[in-house]
Design a protein around this motif. Sequence first.
Motif, PDB file in Angstrom:
ATOM      1  N   VAL A  34      25.595   8.026  39.411  1.00  0.00           N
ATOM      2  CA  VAL A  34      24.028   7.868  40.208  1.00  0.00           C
ATOM      3  C   VAL A  34      23.076   7.999  39.213  1.00  0.00           C
ATOM      4  O   VAL A  34      21.965   7.586  39.097  1.00  0.00           O
ATOM      5  CB  VAL A  34      24.211   8.957  41.261  1.00  0.00           C
ATOM      6  CG1 VAL A  34      22.692   9.002  42.033  1.00  0.00           C
ATOM      7  CG2 VAL A  34      25.236   8.734  42.388  1.00  0.00           C
ATOM      8  N   SER A  35      23.264   9.177  38.348  1.00  0.00           N
ATOM      9  CA  SER A  35      22.172   9.645  37.361  1.00  0.00           C
ATOM     10  C   SER A  35      22.182   9.049  35.981  1.00  0.00           C
ATOM     11  O   SER A  35      21.083   8.966  35.320  1.00  0.00           O
ATOM     12  CB  SER A  35      21.897  10.931  37.334  1.00  0.00           C
ATOM     13  OG  SER A  35      23.032  11.547  36.572  1.00  0.00           O
ATOM     14  N   GLY A  36      23.334   8.426  35.854  1.00  0.00           N
ATOM     15  CA  GLY A  36      23.592   7.569  34.566  1.00  0.00           C
ATOM     16  C   GLY A  36      23.719   8.801  33.220  1.00  0.00           C
ATOM     17  O   GLY A  36      23.441   8.287  32.212  1.00  0.00           O
ATOM     18  N   ILE A  37      24.457   9.642  33.695  1.00  0.00           N
ATOM     19  CA  ILE A  37      24.518  10.806  32.758  1.00  0.00           C
ATOM     20  C   ILE A  37      26.103  10.794  32.279  1.00  0.00           C
ATOM     21  O   ILE A  37      26.855  10.974  33.327  1.00  0.00           O
ATOM     22  CB  ILE A  37      24.162  12.305  33.029  1.00  0.00           C
ATOM     23  CG1 ILE A  37      22.590  12.223  33.219  1.00  0.00           C
ATOM     24  CG2 ILE A  37      24.451  13.333  32.136  1.00  0.00           C
ATOM     25  CD1 ILE A  37      22.004  13.298  33.559  1.00  0.00           C
ATOM     26  N   ARG A  51      28.777  16.610  24.975  1.00  0.00           N
ATOM     27  CA  ARG A  51      27.153  17.316  25.576  1.00  0.00           C
ATOM     28  C   ARG A  51      26.930  16.100  26.639  1.00  0.00           C
ATOM     29  O   ARG A  51      27.449  15.164  26.528  1.00  0.00           O
ATOM     30  CB  ARG A  51      26.305  17.263  24.379  1.00  0.00           C
ATOM     31  CG  ARG A  51      26.650  18.249  23.492  1.00  0.00           C
ATOM     32  CD  ARG A  51      25.533  17.965  22.356  1.00  0.00           C
ATOM     33  NE  ARG A  51      25.608  16.810  21.794  1.00  0.00           N
ATOM     34  CZ  ARG A  51      24.733  16.257  20.662  1.00  0.00           C
ATOM     35  NH1 ARG A  51      23.493  17.223  20.276  1.00  0.00           N
ATOM     36  NH2 ARG A  51      24.838  15.237  20.138  1.00  0.00           N
ATOM     37  N   ALA A  52      25.895  16.858  27.341  1.00  0.00           N
ATOM     38  CA  ALA A  52      25.411  15.842  28.411  1.00  0.00           C
ATOM     39  C   ALA A  52      24.558  14.628  27.787  1.00  0.00           C
ATOM     40  O   ALA A  52      23.780  15.352  27.112  1.00  0.00           O
ATOM     41  CB  ALA A  52      24.601  16.749  29.650  1.00  0.00           C
ATOM     42  N   GLU A  53      24.711  13.667  28.104  1.00  0.00           N
ATOM     43  CA  GLU A  53      23.930  12.545  27.680  1.00  0.00           C
ATOM     44  C   GLU A  53      23.506  11.527  28.489  1.00  0.00           C
ATOM     45  O   GLU A  53      24.376  10.745  29.238  1.00  0.00           O
ATOM     46  CB  GLU A  53      25.040  11.618  26.495  1.00  0.00           C
ATOM     47  CG  GLU A  53      25.354  12.576  25.337  1.00  0.00           C
ATOM     48  CD  GLU A  53      24.440  12.829  24.087  1.00  0.00           C
ATOM     49  OE1 GLU A  53      23.366  11.967  24.456  1.00  0.00           O
ATOM     50  OE2 GLU A  53      24.713  13.339  23.412  1.00  0.00           O
ATOM     51  N   PRO A  54      22.105  11.186  28.582  1.00  0.00           N
ATOM     52  CA  PRO A  54      21.620  10.239  29.479  1.00  0.00           C
ATOM     53  C   PRO A  54      21.745   9.065  28.784  1.00  0.00           C
ATOM     54  O   PRO A  54      20.707   8.121  28.574  1.00  0.00           O
ATOM     55  CB  PRO A  54      20.295  10.701  29.663  1.00  0.00           C
ATOM     56  CG  PRO A  54      19.691  11.441  28.244  1.00  0.00           C
ATOM     57  CD  PRO A  54      21.265  11.884  27.663  1.00  0.00           C
ATOM     58  N   PHE A  55      23.001   8.397  28.745  1.00  0.00           N
ATOM     59  CA  PHE A  55      23.294   7.141  28.005  1.00  0.00           C
ATOM     60  C   PHE A  55      22.643   5.835  28.598  1.00  0.00           C
ATOM     61  O   PHE A  55      22.422   4.994  28.046  1.00  0.00           O
ATOM     62  CB  PHE A  55      24.944   7.136  27.748  1.00  0.00           C
ATOM     63  CG  PHE A  55      25.417   6.078  26.719  1.00  0.00           C
ATOM     64  CD1 PHE A  55      25.135   6.191  25.485  1.00  0.00           C
ATOM     65  CD2 PHE A  55      25.945   4.982  27.177  1.00  0.00           C
ATOM     66  CE1 PHE A  55      25.325   5.140  24.647  1.00  0.00           C
ATOM     67  CE2 PHE A  55      26.472   4.010  26.411  1.00  0.00           C
ATOM     68  CZ  PHE A  55      26.104   4.034  25.080  1.00  0.00           C
ATOM     69  N   GLY A  56      22.721   6.029  29.913  1.00  0.00           N
ATOM     70  CA  GLY A  56      22.148   4.729  30.688  1.00  0.00           C
ATOM     71  C   GLY A  56      20.705   4.621  30.203  1.00  0.00           C
ATOM     72  O   GLY A  56      20.273   3.465  29.979  1.00  0.00           O
ATOM     73  N   ILE A  72      26.053   3.970  18.825  1.00  0.00           N
ATOM     74  CA  ILE A  72      26.743   3.215  19.851  1.00  0.00           C
ATOM     75  C   ILE A  72      25.835   2.386  20.749  1.00  0.00           C
ATOM     76  O   ILE A  72      26.119   1.385  20.900  1.00  0.00           O
ATOM     77  CB  ILE A  72      27.545   4.149  20.743  1.00  0.00           C
ATOM     78  CG1 ILE A  72      28.729   4.808  19.931  1.00  0.00           C
ATOM     79  CG2 ILE A  72      28.035   3.559  21.885  1.00  0.00           C
ATOM     80  CD1 ILE A  72      29.360   6.034  20.943  1.00  0.00           C
ATOM     81  N   ALA A  73      24.620   3.037  21.168  1.00  0.00           N
ATOM     82  CA  ALA A  73      23.412   2.438  21.783  1.00  0.00           C
ATOM     83  C   ALA A  73      23.105   1.315  21.175  1.00  0.00           C
ATOM     84  O   ALA A  73      22.864  -0.092  21.575  1.00  0.00           O
ATOM     85  CB  ALA A  73      22.283   3.279  22.213  1.00  0.00           C
ATOM     86  N   ASP A  74      22.695   1.323  19.802  1.00  0.00           N
ATOM     87  CA  ASP A  74      22.338   0.342  18.902  1.00  0.00           C
ATOM     88  C   ASP A  74      23.503  -1.049  18.974  1.00  0.00           C
ATOM     89  O   ASP A  74      23.083  -2.059  18.914  1.00  0.00           O
ATOM     90  CB  ASP A  74      21.814   0.832  17.632  1.00  0.00           C
ATOM     91  CG  ASP A  74      20.822   1.635  17.343  1.00  0.00           C
ATOM     92  OD1 ASP A  74      20.160   1.709  18.209  1.00  0.00           O
ATOM     93  OD2 ASP A  74      20.783   2.453  16.614  1.00  0.00           O
TER      94      ASP A  74
END
Length: 416
Positions: A160-163, A173-178, A124-126
């Motif tokens: 705030v944290s981008g998670i 699951r917790a994903e630091p997607f930002g 998805i990020a790609d």
Amino acid sequence: MKTADPELMRAINRYHVIDAIRRDGPIARVEIVERTELSPATVSAITGALIEEGLVDVLRVAAGENGARGRPRVLLGLNGAAFHVVGVKLSAQRISITITDARGEALASLVLPVQLARQSTEVIADLIEDGVRGCVQDARLSMSQISGIGIGLPGVIDGVSGISHWSPVLGPRAEPFGQAVERRLGIRTLIENDANLVALAEHWFGYGRGLDSFAVVTVENTIGMGLIVDGRLYRGAHGVGPELGHVKMEAGGAPCRCGQTGCLEAYASDWGVLQMAEQLGLADGAMGDPGRRMAQLVRQAQQGDAALAQLFERAGGMLGLAIANIANLLNPPRIILTGEGLRAGDLLRRPLLAAVEANVLPTLREAMQITFHPWGDEMWARGAAVIVLRRIYEAPWNEALKNRPEEDVWMRSRSG
């Protein structure tokens, strides 16, 4: 009495001046004074600095009203070319991307149809990276001219944290997607719950314009809520806003994909309606993507399928009850409903409004408006861009308040 921090007050005053110019420009300094209740000297100093920075333009000189003599007024407006930002909206079936200028005006848009729930976070990020680069090229810009990226998606999102703590798009699951997108594009990236981005966009462009407080409810594959209070987006603990989709409507009720039971989302979202229809044998889960299946269910209900019509009636009643609780609890002057789930029209709207009428205290109901506002893909993505623009305009405020030097990245110059 403790005196406010001068640096913080200057930053707050600066934001209010920018916001007045954005909302009401072209606007004269004397009108900015009236709207912000700041002194003429303060407004003059702030607008002078904004003009020097290139964020505000002197648009024209207005002659005296009705031909009267006197000193002409200088009208000010935001310089659209001061910044360019990217807004991205993720939904179950597509990625929508829009490039906007500093005023939030769309310059180019792109929609990528893809079943995101079947893709990994990295894929998805790609896809976002490829889409953003293509859309920036379509806007005849370079990546160095992009000041930030905002991504809206459903779920429990810490803006705030981008998670992403949980999302039907990214998983449980917790994903630091930002950070994942930021690594690929090298541009500061914010993620936000999609209902929050709609609330901000309604405040800038839509039915929330001119209101200091209102609520937005989004009805799509999920149920979301964004809340503007005193002109600012409400966030609770951990930067996560209201989760209307997971308020409990029935103890021990229908199972929700969040792992709990009785959630509003299990009854009134597109996902919930499809689940109910499949359990009752009214829909085949193996046929087509969810959007097309929902559209087919709506058509069948509108053509006289009594069982499906009853299913939509229950969904509308549940949603209306939840909205009635919002009204009784918060008493907002306006509640705005939007999202693809409204495609059902009167099948959903009629029981929704009936439940509101029956369950909101009469005095509160008289003071509240319910507005239906269908949005297209471009407007959702444009709302995501507003997240970035808001952060840019608030950057000095945030820096003074939180002492976070990294916020300087939001003030990247026009030249990149």
